[in-house]
Design an enzyme around this catalytic site. Structure first.
Site, short mmCIF file in Angstrom:
data_model
loop_
_atom_site.label_atom_id
_atom_site.label_comp_id
_atom_site.label_asym_id
_atom_site.label_seq_id
_atom_site.Cartn_x
_atom_site.Cartn_y
_atom_site.Cartn_z
N GLU A 1 9.37 22.71 -39.05
CA GLU A 1 9.61 21.27 -38.85
C GLU A 1 8.26 20.60 -38.64
O GLU A 1 7.45 21.05 -37.81
CB GLU A 1 10.52 21.05 -37.63
CG GLU A 1 10.71 19.55 -37.33
CD GLU A 1 11.74 19.26 -36.24
OE1 GLU A 1 12.33 20.21 -35.68
OE2 GLU A 1 11.94 18.07 -35.94
N GLU B 1 18.15 24.68 -31.88
CA GLU B 1 16.82 24.19 -31.50
C GLU B 1 16.55 24.48 -30.03
O GLU B 1 17.47 24.57 -29.23
CB GLU B 1 16.78 22.67 -31.68
CG GLU B 1 16.54 22.24 -33.09
CD GLU B 1 16.00 20.82 -33.11
OE1 GLU B 1 14.80 20.65 -33.36
OE2 GLU B 1 16.79 19.87 -32.89
P1 C2E Z 1 13.04 16.49 -32.29
O1 C2E Z 1 13.06 16.08 -33.73
O2 C2E Z 1 14.32 16.95 -31.67
O3 C2E Z 1 11.92 17.59 -32.19
C1 C2E Z 1 12.00 18.72 -31.38
C2 C2E Z 1 11.20 18.54 -30.14
O4 C2E Z 1 11.43 19.63 -29.27
C3 C2E Z 1 9.70 18.54 -30.38
O5 C2E Z 1 9.13 17.68 -29.41
C4 C2E Z 1 9.31 20.00 -30.08
O6 C2E Z 1 7.97 20.14 -29.70
C5 C2E Z 1 10.24 20.28 -28.92
N1 C2E Z 1 10.55 21.70 -28.79
C6 C2E Z 1 10.51 22.66 -29.73
N2 C2E Z 1 10.90 23.84 -29.24
C7 C2E Z 1 11.19 23.64 -27.95
C8 C2E Z 1 11.65 24.49 -26.89
O7 C2E Z 1 11.88 25.70 -27.05
N3 C2E Z 1 11.86 23.94 -25.67
C9 C2E Z 1 11.62 22.62 -25.45
N4 C2E Z 1 11.84 22.12 -24.21
N5 C2E Z 1 11.20 21.76 -26.41
C10 C2E Z 1 10.99 22.28 -27.65
P2 C2E Z 1 8.07 16.60 -29.82
O8 C2E Z 1 7.19 17.15 -30.90
O9 C2E Z 1 7.47 16.15 -28.56
O10 C2E Z 1 8.94 15.49 -30.47
C11 C2E Z 1 9.87 14.76 -29.74
C12 C2E Z 1 10.70 13.89 -30.65
O11 C2E Z 1 9.87 12.89 -31.27
C13 C2E Z 1 11.33 14.63 -31.81
O12 C2E Z 1 12.47 15.29 -31.39
C14 C2E Z 1 11.59 13.49 -32.77
O13 C2E Z 1 12.73 12.76 -32.39
C15 C2E Z 1 10.36 12.62 -32.56
N6 C2E Z 1 9.38 12.99 -33.58
C16 C2E Z 1 8.42 13.93 -33.55
N7 C2E Z 1 7.74 13.96 -34.71
C17 C2E Z 1 8.30 13.00 -35.51
C18 C2E Z 1 8.05 12.55 -36.85
O14 C2E Z 1 7.19 13.07 -37.56
N8 C2E Z 1 8.84 11.51 -37.29
C19 C2E Z 1 9.81 10.94 -36.54
N9 C2E Z 1 10.54 9.95 -37.06
N10 C2E Z 1 10.09 11.37 -35.29
C20 C2E Z 1 9.33 12.39 -34.78
CA CA Z 2 16.16 17.81 -32.54
CA CA Z 3 13.85 16.84 -35.54
#
Ligand code: C2E
Ligand code: CA
Ligand code: CA
Length: 447
Positions: free
Chosen positions: A226, A406
């Site tokens: 991802e 996830e």
């Molecule tokens: P999401 O799409 O649900 O992404 C998964 C989030 O969970 C990511 O946080 C990831 O780092 C985190 N994660 C992965 N594995 C684990 C785990 O085992 N435990 C925990 N506690 N967390 C885990 P991140 O990267 O901080 O992103 C947060 C949200 O921000 C994403 O949720 C998504 O909604 C948004 N986001 C991030 N990158 C993009 C992007 O390129 N475009 C858009 N539109 N939204 C993004």
């Molecule tokens: Ca997600």
């Molecule tokens: Ca996602």
């Protein structure tokens, strides 16, 4: 003569009424607030402005035009009039926006707050009842922003603006759709504006990058990744996506930011394809925000990137939320189908947090469900979560959808998920989001 004067006054008054709702317009409203405010200052009494916004009006107007839009506004106006007390003043600003001015509520602020809240709750209840417009039933949900006044150094325009600002935060308030204007709201709005400027600046200065989080199958094979955005702010260091993505989504900034994400992800996949991707790696997932998907020209933009980078569309999965599929079903499905024809596939992100129902899932053009990480987080301690997760996996299997868990952090969670039939996993246990170089080492590792 006096009859003539009365007629004259009536004509002048009517000229200032809004033609659709027969309510006073913005100019009259501002004059009225000034008048009430100066009297209240003199009498030491608190008054309130209640800003009312009806959320579905825009989509009703976009879909049915004035045919249903105008009678709906007229009926809303009559319902507000029914609730108002004799000296309250109601105005219509534009589109879905109405304002009520409640004069002389109380000398004490907390008592005045109580009365204003009681009025607004009554109004909310009344506006929630079904409207029947030209044979169609319409259910509205409204947001309310309340500003108590008089306030030092605030003119009528300031007061009106502040009551509207309170609304912006009523949707962040999980307990109610009613919000009072406070100094903290002003500060939050300032912060948000600043962050928007910084995102803009960050795009111009190349401060963003993409990280990649592995997705694996039961044997631990790397089957996908991802793409997750990261922001190294010039002076503040790393800024969390959960902090800046919602701010970008709230403004048109999500379009250039989302565009940057797409372009970068396509280019990256093309580069990896040239090096020679392992056959098992079949999914690069890209998050696409609702406004990005719904923007005019989204499918053409993707086509353009597809043609210029020559990536294999089958290897790209677009993650969208349930919300966009529910609220903009026809439009979203149309776009998704056009992209599916080109070979792209779609996943529902954060599955389980929305309205998920079996019947609607069976008609959606998606191939993957990503179980929201909140269900996995306390899976081993919470039996209810175990039941929900098991049901989602079963449902996905019977609809022939792929299912990804996830946020998998422990071996216990992984074992439970495998036992229940889940076949794809993402989370800290199998891999953190990594910078390009680190991910490439994993991707092209010789076994
Ligand atoms: P999401 O799409 O649900 O992404 C998964 C989030 O969970 C990511 O946080 C990831 O780092 C985190 N994660 C992965 N594995 C684990 C785990 O085992 N435990 C925990 N506690 N967390 C885990 P991140 O990267 O901080 O992103 C947060 C949200 O921000 C994403 O949720 C998504 O909604 C948004 N986001 C991030 N990158 C993009 C992007 O390129 N475009 C858009 N539109 N939204 C993004
Ligand atoms: Ca997600
Ligand atoms: Ca996602």
């Amino acid at each position: 003569m006096s009859n003539y004067k009365e007629q004259q006054d009536k004509l002048i008054y009517q000229a200032q009424l809004d033609a659709v709702t027969q309510l006073p317009n913005r100019n009259q409203l501002l004059a009225h607030i000034e008048k009430v405010s100066s009297r209240a200052k003199y009498q030491n009494l608190y008054c309130a402005i209640v800003f009312i916004e009806c959320n579905q009006y825009k989509s009703i107007h976009d879909f049915d035009g004035n045919y249903r839009g105008d009678p709906l506004l007229y009926d809303i106006a009559r319902r507000i009039e029914k609730i108002k007390a004799e000296h309250d003043f109601i105005a219509h600003l534009s589109g879905s926006e109405f304002v009520a001015v409640l004069p002389d509520l109380h000398k004490q602020q907390d008592k005045a707050t109580e009365v204003a809240l009681e009025f607004t709750q009554k109004l909310d209840k009344s506006l929630k009842e079904v409207f029947v417009i030209e044979g169609k039933e319409i259910i509205l949900s409204c947001a309310f922003g309340i500003e108590l006044f008089p306030m030092a150094d605030c003119n009528a325009n300031d007061l009106l603006r502040q009551s509207q600002k309170a609304i912006i935060f009523s949707d962040e308030n999980h307990f109610s759709n009613i919000s009072f204007f406070t100094k903290e709201i002003e500060e939050k709005i300032q912060k948000r504006k600043q962050l928007q400027k910084q995102i803009h600046h960050g795009l111009d200065n190349d401060e963003f990058s993409l990280y990649f989080q592995p997705r694996v199958d039961i044997e631990g094979n790397l089957i996908g990744a991802e793409a997750l955005i990261r922001w190294m702010h010039g002076s503040q260091g790393w800024v969390n996506p959960s902090e800046f993505i919602p701010v970008a989504e709230d403004s048109s900034l999500i379009l250039p930011l989302g565009d940057w994400i797409l372009k970068t992800a396509f280019k990256q996949l093309a580069e990896w394809q040239t090096i020679g991707l392992p056959d098992t790696f079949t999914r690069l997932s890209i998050n696409v925000s609702p406004n990005q998907l719904l923007q005019v020209g989204f499918t053409d933009l993707i086509k353009e990137y597809l043609e210029s980078t020559k990536v294999d569309a089958n290897r790209i999965e677009i993650e969208i939320t349930e919300e966009v599929l529910i609220n903009y079903k026809a439009l979203a499905i149309n776009k998704i189908n056009r992209l599916r024809e080109l070979g792209f596939c779609f996943a529902i992100d954060d599955f389980g947090t929305g309205y998920s129902s079996f019947s609607y899932l069976s008609v959606l053009p998606v191939s993957t469900l990503k179980i929201d990480q909140s269900f996995i987080a306390d899976l081993m301690q919470n039996e209810n979560q175990q039941v929900i997760v098991t049901m989602i996996i079963k449902m996905a299997q019977s609809l022939k959808l792929e299912v990804v868990a996830e946020g998998v952090e422990s071996q216990q969670q992984l074992t439970f998920l495998i036992e229940k039939g889940c076949t794809q996993f993402q989370g800290y246990l199998v891999g953190l989001p990594m910078a390009k170089q680190e991910f490439q080492t994993l991707l092209f590792k010789k076994t």
